[in-house]
Design a protein around this motif. Structure first.
Motif: not given
Lengths: 556, 305
Positions: B151, B156-161, B163-167, B250-251, B253
């Motif tokens: 993550v 948070l570094g590259l802003f390409v993916l 960080p959480a959720l399932w969408r 959990s990590v 979400q």
């Protein structure tokens, strides 16, 4: 020739370069302007996304029991009154005005004309009466039924001693008038009408669908937003309700609440710009010192007190001097400043700040010399012969560190040894309730803006007392305050009661709670409030706001 | 074969019963209860709640009622989420866990088996050491470290993916990678060990002697037996990975089953815990059975009796 691995490396580098070129600096910052934590690009549509903190247990107002539940309910339903977004003072909502009789016993609410439910039914006073009676019905299983405890016959009805609902002091003489009769004057009754438990619910929908009435396909509501989708443990999506009486003033097109129970993940989502608000209570405490420098970090007082409770039914805690000694040997400053990194304020009262007109009695304080004298008077000079007591905590890193600090303070100042017992939540609750502990780590959070919500816990035999402590003078003052109509005299009586509580020390207050939250700079109309209650109805997204980031890629 | 299946299915029933009984009584003996809260509940309301859930009946009677319903996979409403049936909660969360698990298992197989084969064929050479080094690293890094690291870099570094959720498909990448890493490593090691043993056997020598090209010897003849250890590992691995990884869910979400079950135990949500435990047990037993069946198909020497 380039090997496969080499080619992969090149592709990865290219991805990285593209990503880096697109990304903003770690913190969005204008030249000389304030720094923000992560992405500050406003969302494309007027949709406000926030962290609910956990999966709501129920979004049936009568069964709702916590902050996540309450927030969902308040988006969908509107009560007689609503809290002011800044001060939480009671403002008109579905009721446009109300009268209180001179004896403070009868409240008459007048509903606005033309109110409707989302299915077109008119909202009537009878809907409120039926909803409130439903809260009181034992078979509903509402855990907040005692909010209406001051209403005539309400408690008897909830306990099944009375079955005729017409004898309960709630009546709807006509479609737009609700009359509530109280058994005793209750200064904060009007504030209670803001509470989510007392939101109106649609009788016909509940009778048709039973407990499935809150499903998005079935639900009928009267509030500013309509529930469109709900995915369990994931999200609630709301859109604006065009039938809401004040729809013209609602500027958001929609609201999304995410059921996030991992605080790190939620904070990451805030940083990535997926959520616009990380409410108080959901920030990992270890992040707080480093978040302080950002302009979107908001720290404010919260109506809650963290304290240690003493089991006065056990020796030697039945001894007043021992309890005082323990309380005076706690260095509250050290805990709040060093251990909690100033995320909380040290506090020596059992009622928090923020009650207009309430004068706090003299707080308990850290005074090791006095503590030693008290312990000697209690029969344990220098801590000699003091039995080994235990501090009960529920599993939490912060609570453990705090207990260890207190353990060290008592050892250093009083020469006594205590142990720490750590139990998971269910066992901890059971032990606390059945007085199976010596000293217990607890906290209390206000339901409404009045010292009574803190002090009434310690009345003899109250279910939330959980110390075994009983004092007739204290009980008498709480009863007198409840019957007192003159506000200043009532608060003075409550203050006397608090003085007794602190003097007798069945509890040792330690710190004043605080909320630490993150609010994106483009969110308008969201203010820190002392109860961590945040009316979201009239928020808006300000697209003219800081324009700090050069974001082109929205991770959503 | 049929006799074998019937016999195994019959042993599943008492196993499930024993698990159900143990869980039922362990839960009841754990201190606390579903209606204990920081804030006291009015007495009348508590009595009514206990009556609704049958908690006011003798424990033996509660147990029998529970067994009777469990047979029909009916556990009643959750205590924590009173408007939802346990069945619905499981039905809603299971597809998410299954998808996450299936993707992770697939990735683990697609990466792990080839690595293992290469390591075996290139036994004791640089490729072998590199592969086994990677495998060691993969097994050693716990999910709760790897997940946040990914993550940190990609979200948070590259802003390409996200960080959480399932969408959306892009949200699958990080959790699947995180969850599969340990399995990749384990599968690679198992494949390598299996292949090393098989490659020394006579029938492989025969195949080579027939003049078959090496890749055919490895892929067609040796592989089939060489991956048997992986197959037997797949049963329990699949049960574990498919029923939801608590840490990864959990990590990131993710609204899967793992998150629900852990919270349910803490909340003393009796019905949800019982439903979850029994479902998991049944799932595990059936997958193990399937592995045994798969064995006969892969290894003609194994007979089911």
């Amino acid at each position: 020739m380039i090997s496969a691995a080499g080619r992969l490396a090149i592709v990865l580098l290219a991805v990285c370069a593209a990503g880096c070129a697109r990304s903003r600096s770690e913190d969005a910052q204008l030249a000389g302007g304030p720094a923000y934590f992560g992405d500050v690009t406003p969302p494309e549509h007027d949709v406000f996304t926030f962290n609910l903190g956990a999966e709501p247990e129920s979004f049936d107002p009568a069964l709702a029991t916590g902050q996540p539940d309450g927030r969902v309910c308040r988006l969908m339903f509107e009560g007689l009154t609503q809290p002011d977004p800044r001060t939480l003072e009671t403002r008109p909502a579905q009721a446009y005005r109300w009268d209180v009789s001179a004896d403070g016993l009868t409240y008459t609410f007048h509903l606005r004309p033309g109110l409707t439910w989302t299915d077109g039914h008119p909202v009537t006073a009878e809907d409120f009466r039926w909803s409130w009676i439903r809260v009181l019905r034992p078979e509903t299983g509402s855990r907040y039924a005692n909010l209406l405890g001051s209403v005539v016959n309400a408690t008897a009805f909830t306990n099944g001693e009375l079955t005729d609902e017409r004898q309960v002091g709630i009546a709807a003489p006509d479609d737009s008038t609700l009359v509530v009769r109280l058994a005793a004057p209750t200064a904060y009754f009007l504030d209670l009408t803001q509470f989510y438990t007392l939101l109106p619910v649609p009788r016909w929908t509940i009778e048709q669908h039973g407990n499935r009435w809150t499903q998005p396909a079935n639900v009928v509501s009267n509030g500013p937003f309509v529930l469109r989708t709900w995915r369990q443990n994931d999200r609630f999506e709301f859109t604006k309700n065009p039938r809401f009486w004040n729809a013209a003033a609602v500027r958001l097109a929609g609201v999304v609440g995410l059921s996030l129970d991992d605080q790190n993940a939620a904070t990451n989502l805030y940083k990535a710009g997926v959520i616009d608000w990380q409410p108080g209570g959901y920030l990992p405490s270890t992040f707080i010192p480093s978040l302080r420098r950002y302009a979107d970090f908001v720290h404010s007082g919260y109506q809650g007190v963290y304290f240690y409770g003493f089991n006065v039914t056990r020796k030697p805690l039945d001894n007043l001097w021992v309890r005082r000694a323990l309380s005076y040997a706690i260095d509250r400053d050290a805990i709040a400043t060093d251990l909690l990194k100033k995320s909380r304020d040290p506090w020596g009262n059992m009622t928090p700040t923020g009650f207009p007109g309430y004068q706090h009695p003299e707080p308990v304080r850290f005074d090791p010399e006095l503590a030693r004298q008290y312990l000697a008077r209690g029969g344990f000079p220098g801590g000699r012969g003091f039995p080994k007591l235990s501090i009960l905590i529920s599993t939490s890193e912060d609570l453990r560190r705090m207990a260890e600090a207190v353990q060290a303070m008592w050892k250093r100042e009083l020469g006594i040894d205590v142990t720490i017992t750590n139990q998971e939540w269910g066992s901890y609750m059971q032990a606390t309730k059945s007085l199976q502990f010596d000293i217990v780590s607890r906290s209390w959070i206000g339901d409404y803006l009045d010292p009574n919500t803190f002090l009434s816990c310690f009345v003899t035999g109250d279910g939330n007392n959980r110390t075994g402590w009983s004092n007739p003078g204290y009980d008498q003052r709480l009863r007198a305050a409840a019957a007192e109509l003159e506000p200043a005299r009532r608060l003075a009586t409550l203050s006397e009661a608090e003085a007794i509580l602190l003097d007798e020390s069945p509890v040792a207050p330690i710190y004043h709670m605080a909320t630490n939250e993150l609010i994106k700079p483009y969110v308008r109309g969201l203010y820190p409030t002392p109860l961590n209650v945040h009316p979201l109805t009239y928020l808006w997204i300000d697209r003219g706001a800081p324009a700090g980031a050069t974001a082109s890629h929205q991770v959503r | 074969m049929t006799r074998f299946l019937i016999r195994r299915l019959l042993t599943i029933v008492p196993t499930l019963w024993a698990i159900a009984t143990l869980t039922f009584f362990m839960l009841r003996w754990a201190p606390g209860g579903p209606f204990l809260a920081e804030r006291d509940i009015p007495e009348g309301v508590r009595a009514q709640l206990e009556h609704t859930y049958g908690l006011d009946r003798p424990l033996g009677e509660q147990y029998l009622t529970f067994l009777g319903r469990a047979v029909r996979f009916d556990f009643g409403p959750s205590y924590k989420y009173p408007a939802r049936q346990v069945r619905e909660i499981i039905a809603g969360a299971l597809p998410v866990s299954l998808e996450l698990g299936a993707l992770a298992l697939l990735v683990a197989l697609l990466i792990g088996v080839p690595i293992g084969v290469v390591a075996a064929v290139r036994h004791n050479r640089a490729e072998d050491h590199a592969a086994m080094g990677l495998a060691l690293a993969g097994v050693s890094i716990p999910n709760f470290v790897l997940g946040p690291l990914l993550v940190l870099v990609f979200s948070l570094g590259l802003f390409v993916l996200p960080p959480a959720l399932w969408r959306g498909p892009e949200s699958r990448i990080l959790p699947v990678l995180t969850l599969s890493t340990a399995y990749v490593a384990y599968i690679a090691r198992l494949t390598r060990a299996g292949m090393l043993e098989v490659l020394r056997q006579d029938f492989v020598r025969t195949a080579r002697a027939k003049g078959l090209p090496e890749h055919q010897v490895v892929m067609r003849h040796a592989m089939r037996l060489g991956i048997l250890p992986v197959v037997s590992y797949l049963g329990p691995a699949a049960a574990r990975i498919l029923m939801g990884s608590v840490v990864v869910e959990s990590v990131f979400q993710i609204p899967g089953l793992g998150r629900y079950l852990v919270n349910a135990a803490f909340n003393r949500d009796y019905t949800l815990v019982m439903g979850g435990v029994l479902f998991y047990a049944a799932f595990l037993l059936i997958l193990n059975l399937m592995v045994d069946v798969a064995y006969t198909w892969l290894d003609p020497r194994v007979e089911l009796a």
